[in-house]
Design an enzyme around this catalytic site. Sequence first.
Site, short mmCIF file in Angstrom:
data_model
loop_
_atom_site.label_atom_id
_atom_site.label_comp_id
_atom_site.label_asym_id
_atom_site.label_seq_id
_atom_site.Cartn_x
_atom_site.Cartn_y
_atom_site.Cartn_z
N LYS B 75 0.86 -1.19 0.00
CA LYS B 75 0.00 0.00 0.00
C LYS B 75 0.90 1.24 0.00
O LYS B 75 1.90 1.29 0.75
CB LYS B 75 -0.84 -0.04 1.27
CG LYS B 75 -1.91 1.03 1.41
CD LYS B 75 -2.75 0.74 2.67
CE LYS B 75 -3.93 1.70 2.78
NZ LYS B 75 -4.78 1.40 3.95
N SER B 150 -9.58 1.24 3.01
CA SER B 150 -8.80 2.10 2.15
C SER B 150 -7.70 1.35 1.38
O SER B 150 -7.09 1.95 0.49
CB SER B 150 -8.16 3.20 2.98
OG SER B 150 -7.34 2.65 3.95
N SER B 174 -9.81 -1.13 7.18
CA SER B 174 -9.26 -0.97 5.82
C SER B 174 -8.55 -2.15 5.21
O SER B 174 -8.09 -2.04 4.07
CB SER B 174 -8.33 0.24 5.79
OG SER B 174 -9.10 1.41 5.98
#
Lengths: 100, 469
Positions: B75, B150, B174
Amino acid sequence: MDKITQDQVKHIIKLANLQIPEEEIGKFQTQLSAILNYFTILEKVNTEKVEETNHVTGLSDVFNPDGNAPIQTFSQKEALKNSKHSNGKYFEVPAVISKT
Amino acid sequence: MNLNNLTIQQALSGFKNKDFSCVDLASNCFSKIKRHDNQINSFITLNEQNALEEAKEIDNNYQNRPLEGIPIALKDIYCTKDLKTTAASKVLTDFVPQYDATVVRKLKEAGAIIIGKTNLDAWAHGASGENSDFGPTKNPWDLSKVPGGSSSGSAAALACDMCMASGGTDTGGSIRQPASFCNLVGLKPTYGRVSRFGIIAMASSLDTVGHFTKTVWDSAKYLEATAGHDPLDGTTPEVKVPKYTDLLYKKTNIKGLKIGLPKEYFVKGLDSQVENITKTAIKKLESLGVEIVEISLPNTEYGIAVYYIIMSSEVSSNLGRYDGIRYANDRSCFSDEAKRRIMLGTYALSAGYYDAYYKKAMKVRTLLRQDFSKAFEKVDCIATPVSPTPAFELGAKQDPLQMYLADIFTAPASLAGLPGLSVPCGFTKEKLPVGLQLLGPQFREDLLFQVGHVYEQNTDWHKKRPELV
């Protein structure tokens, strides 16, 4: 009634050092009002004798042993690498004290 | 042969038997990315040249390190030395970290190959992937739907076999939610289990550094590499890291384990298909010998309010460092969601409002923690749905508050610092994946792996893959 006024929104914008165009303040005021209104659900909860939770680890006073701290340093060049406001030696910051 | 379809376990075995090379595996991943990522938009930055060089070096000198040769995507909120890191925000478009996050260093030491940085809701603010300043990521199972957020790009990339595992962060759901939306195993570790040093901070008392994998064994293997006390992160207790994969084979019997079903998680608002699929999964666990116990987590309804007050307060503080002086573009580059959260947090912490909002939320947080502690006196772990709905349409949730309310099942465990594992447990009529959330006491990831692994061995959901044109 709005939970938060436009003046309060402007005050927060100043505190948070944000730049928000005048024409968008109304939109944020509406959205923030709705969210803050939702938060009032907590008024129902009896927390009279309840301690706050600051963190969940149970740790306190976490220190590194003397002389054994992990060293992480950058060279001057590395430190300045990502700055758009540098003279090659230092960071340039907005003036805090005026010249007059 | 599509090597990128393998699991970590299969790839490690393949390398050992010299069935294929690390270069072959990494190249397969990059081919998949080139073929499909223009549709999915899961990557912000690729690390192809370095990755293939590292793969070549590994082929010349395979050292049997725990994750050697495994292509991993991270990420874009993990600082990676000399590799652009943006947090998917226009504020950090040119930011190139001078150091690796501790987790990145550990993954590299374990021999993993970082193939690129994945898309996310900017600053990890979101639950759909739509808040990225680099365009939304699409769900590979249905391109009109969100992959969840996310950690949107990490989930989508792995779901398409563009990598073998991916790193994410989970502050309020997330990792667990995108894992559920994309048919993956997603682990949110115990708060403090994995170092946050070098991870761009969102909410410091809630952030955890977890990962996505295709199987539970893979998840356990990955955690062996990333977990552990870090002197650079003062919130990592000195708790030993067990050999999670060994425990998976030692404890294959889940008979007699007590799993709690909180009645507050099965209420109006839960999509009927999600409810049926989750209950079927729980019946399956029962057939495997688990005892199901109805429990109550009475303060659940306050979870969202507590989470959003505390999280946005901490966000307003953490994003204060982006002043455009030492790094980054100026603060006018923040997008709307970041501005909203900064403003909410600033307000909640400001004079005259601190007691009513932040202090109150911290007290209710204690009550939420107590709910879980009391429950764990009666049960070993807790099973719940991950999200009230399956993956929703891109653009469906325009109202920020409506988006926040979707965190209802994941946020409370975050507030209590508990570990959570999302495992694939079925599909809706519209062929959208649904995950089952397992929650355990702090530092009991082993329990979650144990239950998840047995469930996985007795079902086929995790083997399914999306069809991409």
